[in-house]
Enzyme design. Sequence first.
Site, short mmCIF file in Angstrom:
data_model
loop_
_atom_site.label_atom_id
_atom_site.label_comp_id
_atom_site.label_asym_id
_atom_site.label_seq_id
_atom_site.Cartn_x
_atom_site.Cartn_y
_atom_site.Cartn_z
N HIS A 30 -12.63 -19.03 99.71
CA HIS A 30 -12.49 -20.27 100.49
C HIS A 30 -13.43 -20.24 101.68
O HIS A 30 -13.03 -20.27 102.83
CB HIS A 30 -11.04 -20.46 100.92
CG HIS A 30 -10.16 -20.91 99.80
ND1 HIS A 30 -9.28 -20.07 99.15
CD2 HIS A 30 -10.08 -22.11 99.18
CE1 HIS A 30 -8.66 -20.74 98.19
NE2 HIS A 30 -9.13 -21.98 98.18
N HIS A 90 -12.23 -30.30 102.90
CA HIS A 90 -10.88 -30.11 102.38
C HIS A 90 -10.28 -28.73 102.60
O HIS A 90 -9.06 -28.59 102.54
CB HIS A 90 -10.82 -30.47 100.89
CG HIS A 90 -11.20 -29.35 99.99
ND1 HIS A 90 -12.51 -28.97 99.78
CD2 HIS A 90 -10.45 -28.49 99.27
CE1 HIS A 90 -12.54 -27.94 98.95
NE2 HIS A 90 -11.30 -27.62 98.64
N ASP A 91 -11.10 -27.71 102.88
CA ASP A 91 -10.58 -26.35 103.10
C ASP A 91 -11.04 -25.78 104.45
O ASP A 91 -11.09 -24.56 104.63
CB ASP A 91 -11.00 -25.40 101.97
CG ASP A 91 -10.06 -25.45 100.77
OD1 ASP A 91 -10.52 -25.22 99.63
OD2 ASP A 91 -8.86 -25.73 100.96
C1 LIG Z 1 -6.81 -26.79 93.55
O1 LIG Z 1 -6.22 -26.02 94.56
C2 LIG Z 1 -6.43 -24.66 94.54
C3 LIG Z 1 -5.87 -23.95 95.59
C4 LIG Z 1 -6.03 -22.57 95.64
C5 LIG Z 1 -6.77 -21.92 94.65
CL1 LIG Z 1 -7.01 -20.21 94.77
C6 LIG Z 1 -7.30 -22.63 93.57
C7 LIG Z 1 -8.11 -21.95 92.55
N1 LIG Z 1 -9.42 -22.19 92.45
N2 LIG Z 1 -9.91 -21.41 91.49
C8 LIG Z 1 -8.88 -20.67 90.98
C9 LIG Z 1 -8.89 -19.67 89.98
C10 LIG Z 1 -10.15 -19.28 89.27
N3 LIG Z 1 -7.75 -19.06 89.65
C11 LIG Z 1 -6.59 -19.40 90.25
C12 LIG Z 1 -5.38 -18.77 89.85
C13 LIG Z 1 -4.16 -19.15 90.41
C14 LIG Z 1 -4.15 -20.15 91.37
C15 LIG Z 1 -2.85 -20.60 91.97
O2 LIG Z 1 -2.84 -21.16 93.06
N4 LIG Z 1 -1.75 -20.41 91.20
C16 LIG Z 1 -0.41 -20.82 91.68
C17 LIG Z 1 -0.12 -22.28 91.35
C18 LIG Z 1 -0.55 -22.66 89.96
C19 LIG Z 1 1.37 -22.53 91.52
C20 LIG Z 1 -5.33 -20.76 91.82
C21 LIG Z 1 -6.55 -20.40 91.27
N5 LIG Z 1 -7.76 -21.01 91.64
C22 LIG Z 1 -7.15 -24.01 93.53
MG LIG Z 2 -7.23 -25.93 99.64
ZN LIG Z 3 -10.55 -25.87 97.69
#
Ligand SMILES: COc1ccc(Cl)c(-c2nnc3c(C)nc4ccc(C(=O)NCC(C)C)cc4n23)c1
Ligand SMILES: [Mg+2]
Ligand SMILES: [Zn+2]
Length: 344
Positions: free
Chosen positions: A81, A123-124
């Site tokens: 992030h 957004h982040d």
């Molecule tokens: C769209 O908002 C977000 C916010 C934060 C994150 Cl980190 C991501 C994000 N962006 N790329 C990824 C990848 C490659 N793997 C991830 C594996 C699990 C999760 C996760 O939050 N799992 C728990 C939930 C499903 C209850 C998020 C992942 N992620 C997207």
């Molecule tokens: Mg976010």
């Molecule tokens: Zn993001």
Amino acid sequence: HMKVHPEDVQRVLVCELPHELMPEVALYHFSPRKVEESECVCYCLKMFEDLGLVQQWQIKKDTLARFLLFVKKGYRDAPYHNWYHAFSVFHFSYLAIKNLHLVEKGYISSLEALALMVSCLCHDLDHRGTTNSFQMQSGTELASLYSSEGSVMERHHLAQALCILNTDGCNIFDGLTSKQYSRCLDLIRDLILATDLAHHIRLVQDQEKMATEGFDFNNSRHRQLLLFLLMTCSDLSDQTKDWKVSRTTADLVYQEFFSQGDLEKAMGNAPLEMMDREKARIPDLQIQFLSHIVCPVFKILAQLFPDADCLLQSTLKNRHCWEQASAFFSRRWESGHSSLDILR
Ligand SMILES: COc1ccc(Cl)c(-c2nnc3c(C)nc4ccc(C(=O)NCC(C)C)cc4n23)c1
Ligand SMILES: [Mg+2]
Ligand SMILES: [Zn+2]
């Protein structure tokens, strides 16, 4: 606190980039993570110009340059992030608006396109590489500020964005009427809060229903659901790129997750399995994330826009790669190879 020097602004305004962005920048498989860090802000400026938004909304270029530099400075160097995540999320919103002709075809207005792109960039903002539940469990100052409303981090990102817009010489919405200005800020608020995955999970069934019924241009709920869908697609867009980008991004995400897990263990709290470096099986976790979150989102986008089918295909291909990786790891594990052999 954040400072931007006049010479930084001048350097962006005279950026060496060819007047027009190279055509490849507008292709779905272009990876924004390949852009030199020193050139990112120039690329952002060119993308706003390319979509006619600088002209349409009378945005002064030095104001836009200063705004972009403040946004870039507003990100920390977390493994995932960070500014490059914001830049790649912004780039995907540019791709969608340009390649799906969202404004010309009346799916979104020009003001909504402007708000969408600015929301993606912001957004982040000031992300610390930890989740909303970590804020609440460890009682951070952000939790004390926002936990009663939920979406703790997203409310902080929004607050940071508004702070930058109110900084001298950074208000890119100076050329808007007061009605357009308040509409734009309402959109940015809703769009940044919509990036909380928990918010997305509550909406996804309505988005699936909209895609099945067919988009109703006169239905304001449909128009709102589409904007939220575009935010989530942009936030997850690394998964639409080639395997190398998709896997590298997963590595960065798990660096953040495992650091949070280490912190939680040190604080005496048991982390989620996906945050515990001793227990997490990354290929299996990625198959779940792609199956339950990523592929469904790009399936909805492809149903609404057949031209976006290539994006869905890329996410399915990346999931298949994780399935092969998972099979490889479990084969090696079963045949009794010690974990180190696997790396041979
Ligand atoms: C769209 O908002 C977000 C916010 C934060 C994150 Cl980190 C991501 C994000 N962006 N790329 C990824 C990848 C490659 N793997 C991830 C594996 C699990 C999760 C996760 O939050 N799992 C728990 C939930 C499903 C209850 C998020 C992942 N992620 C997207
Ligand atoms: Mg976010
Ligand atoms: Zn993001």
